[in-house]
Design a protein around this motif. Structure first.
Motif, mmCIF file in Angstrom:
data_model
loop_
_atom_site.group_PDB
_atom_site.id
_atom_site.type_symbol
_atom_site.label_atom_id
_atom_site.label_comp_id
_atom_site.label_asym_id
_atom_site.label_seq_id
_atom_site.Cartn_x
_atom_site.Cartn_y
_atom_site.Cartn_z
ATOM 1 N N ALA A 144 -29.398 25.819 1.875
ATOM 2 C CA ALA A 144 -30.418 25.040 1.183
ATOM 3 C C ALA A 144 -31.549 24.694 2.136
ATOM 4 O O ALA A 144 -31.336 24.390 3.309
ATOM 5 C CB ALA A 144 -29.799 23.772 0.608
ATOM 6 N N VAL A 153 -34.685 20.451 -2.759
ATOM 7 C CA VAL A 153 -33.228 20.345 -2.814
ATOM 8 C C VAL A 153 -32.844 19.415 -3.960
ATOM 9 O O VAL A 153 -33.427 18.339 -4.140
ATOM 10 C CB VAL A 153 -32.674 19.813 -1.486
ATOM 11 C CG1 VAL A 153 -31.181 19.516 -1.595
ATOM 12 C CG2 VAL A 153 -32.931 20.818 -0.364
ATOM 13 N N THR A 208 -31.014 24.655 -5.022
ATOM 14 C CA THR A 208 -32.369 24.133 -4.928
ATOM 15 C C THR A 208 -33.175 24.670 -6.103
ATOM 16 O O THR A 208 -32.715 25.554 -6.834
ATOM 17 C CB THR A 208 -33.053 24.547 -3.610
ATOM 18 O OG1 THR A 208 -33.247 25.969 -3.605
ATOM 19 C CG2 THR A 208 -32.221 24.156 -2.394
#
Length: 361
Positions: free
Chosen positions: A222, A239, A267
């Motif tokens: 992420a 995120v 995300t």
């Protein structure tokens, strides 16, 4: 469809969908496939009506505690999220979220064509629900996910192994999936890597030759932040903390009316922006140094009956005490199954019933 697992038992392929829900501890759980992570404003609004969703490691979405599964499936079909009742659980396609905007290898038309081709082949409805396709735009971000069949600019990856096949495209990916079904027989294999000699056997069907050995793609985790695109516009990655997109966040993304891509790292990527939207107060995280950018967790209690702890709450409290993003991703799991564990180097926090055991993968 019954599938033998590797302990000798025979059990059904239990991957949930919109029509085949999973009996979770908090009620029926439905999983909606979102090929390439591409989701429209109207579809986001429709999902928001169910109180928010969970993002999965395949850039799909899950809705928990579905009160009326039949009515839910009808609404998903009306929203364009369930184009095929027979093929819904095998539409597992991940793709580079920027879609070739940085590399010139446009993946979005390929994802659409692959999805249509999958649904047009009745035999491919027999693929296991865990079989995964990927289309990488040259950035290597999804090439490292270990998909069963990955299309890259210069060929294919079969279970992560590179093969040279000039002119490889959607037709080749479909042929590879059909070859897997032909080769798996009664082995019970769900993935190419589980089939003895799987990559080599599929490559023989395709007349593909091994590529020169190189460093394997590792993918990424992420991230958050802004990317400037060649045409001067922007892409913003945010995120979604612990992969739980609230109804308010889904509605906000829909109101922006820009292309949205869900990613395998839980995300959301906003594409082709003329200016950065104001996400302050939304709960979506755009700071690359935020500890949320390095933390994931399974559902935990009370949603999962097998979990030994409220891992979502425990992970959130841990994040609140961290000043920066952790050096390695941290995954919180409620039991030894460790659902949702990211690939690559990861610190694992596994619930034991008496606290957590820290491990490093």
């Amino acid at each position: 469809m019954s599938i033998a697992d590797f302990s000798g038992r025979v059990r059904p392929d239990a991957c949930p969908g919109a029509l085949q829900t999973h009996a979770a501890a908090d009620g029926p759980l439905a999983r909606i496939r979102v090929p390439g992570g591409a989701i429209s404003p109207a579809q986001l609004r429709e999902l928001a009506a169910f109180g928010g969703v969970e993002l999965t490691s395949r850039a799909n979405v899950q809705v928990r505690a579905v009160a009326d599964p039949a009515a839910f499936a009808e609404r998903m079909a009306a929203a364009g999220l369930l184009p095929s009742a027979t093929h819904e659980r095998i539409r597992n396609i991940v793709a580079s979220p920027l879609g070739g905007r940085l590399t010139g290898f446009a993946t979005e038309p390929l994802v659409t064509a692959l999805d249509h081709a999958l649904c047009a082949r009745p035999d491919l409805a027999e693929l296991p629900g865990r079989f995964l396709f990927a289309v990488d735009d040259g950035t290597g971000d999804v090439a490292g996910l270990g998909a069963d069949v990955t299309l890259v600019k210069d060929g294919l990856l079969l279970a992560g192994r590179p093969y040279v096949l000039p002119g490889a495209g959607v037709v080749t990916m479909i042929e590879a999936a059909a070859a897997f079904l032909a080769e798996r027989g009664d082995t019970g294999a769900w993935r190419v890597a589980e089939l003895p000699g799987g990559p080599e056997r599929l490559a023989a069907h395709l007349a593909a030759r091994p590529a020169a050995a190189g460093s394997p793609a590792e993918g990424r985790g992420a991230a958050a932040g802004v990317t400037r695109l060649p045409d001067g516009r922007l892409a913003l990655e945010a995120v979604v903390p612990l992969g739980r997109l609230t109804a308010a966040q889904a509605r906000l993304l829909a109101e922006l009316d820009v292309p949205v891509r869900l990613t395998p790292w839980r995300t959301v990527v906003l594409l082709d922006l003329g200016h950065l939207p104001d996400l302050a107060g939304s709960g979506l995280v755009t700071d690359p140094d935020s500890p949320w950018a390095g933390v994931s967790a399974c559902t935990g209690s009370p949603g999962c009956a097998k979990s030994l702890a409220d891992v979502q709450g425990d992970a959130a409290r841990w994040v609140a005490a961290q000043p920066h993003r952790p050096a390695l991703p941290v995954h919180w799991a409620g039991c030894e199954r460790r659902c949702g564990l990211p690939r690559g180097r990861v610190v694992e926090m596994v619930a034991t019933g008496d606290g957590y055991q820290e491990r490093q993968k």
